[in-house]
Design an enzyme around this catalytic site. Structure first.
Site, PDB file in Angstrom:
ATOM      1  N   GLY A 180       5.546  23.199  24.207  1.00 54.77           N
ATOM      2  CA  GLY A 180       5.342  22.040  23.318  1.00 54.77           C
ATOM      3  C   GLY A 180       6.422  21.991  22.263  1.00 54.77           C
ATOM      4  O   GLY A 180       7.450  22.663  22.381  1.00 54.77           O
ATOM      5  N   ASN A 181       6.206  21.193  21.248  1.00 47.92           N
ATOM      6  CA  ASN A 181       7.169  21.158  20.131  1.00 47.92           C
ATOM      7  C   ASN A 181       6.419  20.859  18.831  1.00 47.92           C
ATOM      8  O   ASN A 181       5.202  20.643  18.841  1.00 47.92           O
ATOM      9  CB  ASN A 181       8.283  20.136  20.391  1.00 47.92           C
ATOM     10  CG  ASN A 181       7.734  18.732  20.573  1.00 47.92           C
ATOM     11  OD1 ASN A 181       7.149  18.167  19.656  1.00 47.92           O
ATOM     12  ND2 ASN A 181       7.895  18.166  21.755  1.00 47.92           N
ATOM     13  N   HIS A 182       7.160  20.853  17.716  1.00 44.29           N
ATOM     14  CA  HIS A 182       6.507  20.770  16.396  1.00 44.29           C
ATOM     15  C   HIS A 182       6.188  19.346  15.934  1.00 44.29           C
ATOM     16  O   HIS A 182       5.798  19.155  14.791  1.00 44.29           O
ATOM     17  CB  HIS A 182       7.404  21.437  15.344  1.00 44.29           C
ATOM     18  CG  HIS A 182       7.480  22.917  15.493  1.00 44.29           C
ATOM     19  ND1 HIS A 182       6.374  23.726  15.410  1.00 44.29           N
ATOM     20  CD2 HIS A 182       8.525  23.744  15.757  1.00 44.29           C
ATOM     21  CE1 HIS A 182       6.733  24.984  15.595  1.00 44.29           C
ATOM     22  NE2 HIS A 182       8.039  25.015  15.808  1.00 44.29           N
ATOM     23  N   ALA A 230       8.106  12.788  20.653  1.00 43.45           N
ATOM     24  CA  ALA A 230       9.050  13.864  20.969  1.00 43.45           C
ATOM     25  C   ALA A 230       8.653  14.390  22.341  1.00 43.45           C
ATOM     26  O   ALA A 230       7.848  15.326  22.466  1.00 43.45           O
ATOM     27  CB  ALA A 230       8.955  14.956  19.917  1.00 43.45           C
TER      28      ALA A 230
END
Ligand code: CTP
Length: 403
Positions: free
Chosen positions: A212-214, A280
């Protein structure tokens, strides 16, 4: 949520028997989340007390340019009051006040405020039958509307005089509904559909792990709210995010992976007028998802990744009438990269945020953006809260569409 939620409403009360109904009117506005300030003509205080109205509105009520009984004798600035308001409503509007408004007479605080105001003005006439049909009243009504003021028509029924006919002030609930509908019909994105992607995507490795990402989703959710507040019907396609949104114009579609986001975006794209892709999205996804939890071993673990579909580029390829906006989060050669992305993905505009700017990008409450259009014109904005940035983005899109 009402279009009047968070709006500032200046209620002007004049001396008609229907003034007693303004207590209900104030309560209805407050219930919708509006802020209300009241100004009264001096004579209207015979019909309803300022104390009732100040209690209900939680704001001081003014009827003169300064308060004689107040030892501080503060000047009630009609210009400030007029500029404060998002909407002004004069209810009840008597024949006398309407005639003065039509002719620019300015002999009390209410009239001075009306003349100073820059916001939309609504007025709800109320008077006896014969006064209502008198040619001079008709002339005032015509003149007031020709100035751009909006009339909330009087209704028919039993009047205070005992006569039956036209001249009754519209009921408070009907006045509120009238204004809500009118405001709604004039919103710049009324009738437009907007697709927004927001948040991260999670790409499964096994049943319990993911890549995943932030991304928090804050920016995309704020854009969804800004668009809905301007009347748009919004499809908000969100990856896993803790953000909440409560707006009757926003349909939230929750997805997890890039593939699911791709499917949902394509499902709605044909019917929308504007698409803003702020998510994102993961660029890579595990080639094979393990069906069981991967067990720990001593040897290094290799996970093969394959590219995800680029949602934005794919929408750019099939673009027809849509106004397509992408985001670029860059760390170096920002403008150059963003411009090349705009061309490569066939966009109408790209919103650039640079990770070199403090307070911009992921998981912050603020952002600093540059919007680039198809002519490669750059518009730079200050560091602002994401809520304000979202409004800038939507307003810029509206300007571009209307240009
Ligand atoms: N985007 C998308 N689908 C993807 C990847 C990105 O829709 N699979 C969208 C993002 O929502 C954003 C824009 O594309 O609006 C820019 O994404 P970014 O990852 O910065 O651009 P890339 O084309 O992937 O280029 P690079 O990674 O080289 O910066």
């Amino acid at each position: 949520m009402s279009v009047l939620s968070g709006k500032k409403i200046l209620l002007g009360i004049t001396a008609g028997i229907a003034a007693y109904k303004t207590a209900t009117l104030v309560r209805l506005f407050i219930k919708l989340g509006a802020e209300v300030k009241v100004i009264m003509t001096p004579a209207s205080k015979d019909f309803i007390t300022p104390l009732t109205l100040s209690t209900l509105s939680k704001n001081p009520v003014h009827s003169t340019f300064y308060d004689k009984e107040d030892e501080n004798e503060m000047w009630n600035n009609h210009v400030d009051l007029g500029l404060w308001a998002d909407y002004m409503l004069i209810a009840p509007a008597t024949a006398n006040t309407m005639s003065k408004m039509a002719n620019g007479t300015c002999d009390n605080l209410l009239l001075a405020t009306y003349l100073s105001s820059k916001c939309p003005v609504y007025f709800a006439p109320a008077m006896d039958l014969d006064m209502y049909i008198h040619p001079s009243t008709k002339e005032s009504l015509k003149k007031l509307q020709s100035f751009g003021n909006v009339m909330i028509p009087a209704t028919s029924g039993e009047l205070a005089s005992g006569l039956v006919g036209e001249g009754r002030m519209a009921e408070p609930q009907d006045i509120v509904s009238f204004i809500e509908n009118d405001v709604l019909s004039k919103l710049p994105l009324k009738g437009k559909k907007v697709l927004i992607t927001a948040g991260p995507t999670y790409e499964a490795i096994d049943p319990v792990r993911f890549i995943g990402n932030h991304s928090s989703g804050k920016m995309g959710f704020a854009i969804a709210k800004a668009a809905a507040n301007l009347g748009a019907e919004v499809f908000l396609i969100s990856g896993p995010s803790h953000q909440q949104i409560q707006h009757s114009f926003v349909k939230r579609i929750d997805v997890v992976s890039a593939e699911e986001m791709y499917e949902a975006a394509h499902q709605h794209y044909k019917e929308v007028d504007i698409a803003i892709l702020s998510a994102a999205v993961a660029d890579y996804t595990p080639k094979n998802v393990a069906t069981q939890k991967i067990k720990k071993k001593d040897a290094a673990l290799e996970i093969q990744l394959s590219p995800t579909k680029d949602i934005l580029a794919s929408l750019g390829k099939i673009k027809e009438h849509q106004y397509l906006v992408g985001f670029a989060l860059e760390t170096n050669n920002e403008l150059e990269n963003a411009k090349s992305k705009l061309k490569r993905k066939n966009l109408d505009a790209i919103v650039l945020n640079s990770l070199q700017d403090k307070g911009a990008g992921f998981a912050t409450d603020t952002n600093k953006i540059i919007i680039i259009d198809t002519n490669l014109n750059e518009k730079t904005f200050e560091l602002k809260s994401k809520i304000e940035v979202a409004k800038d983005i939507i307003n810029e899109i509206i300007n571009q569409i209307n240009a």
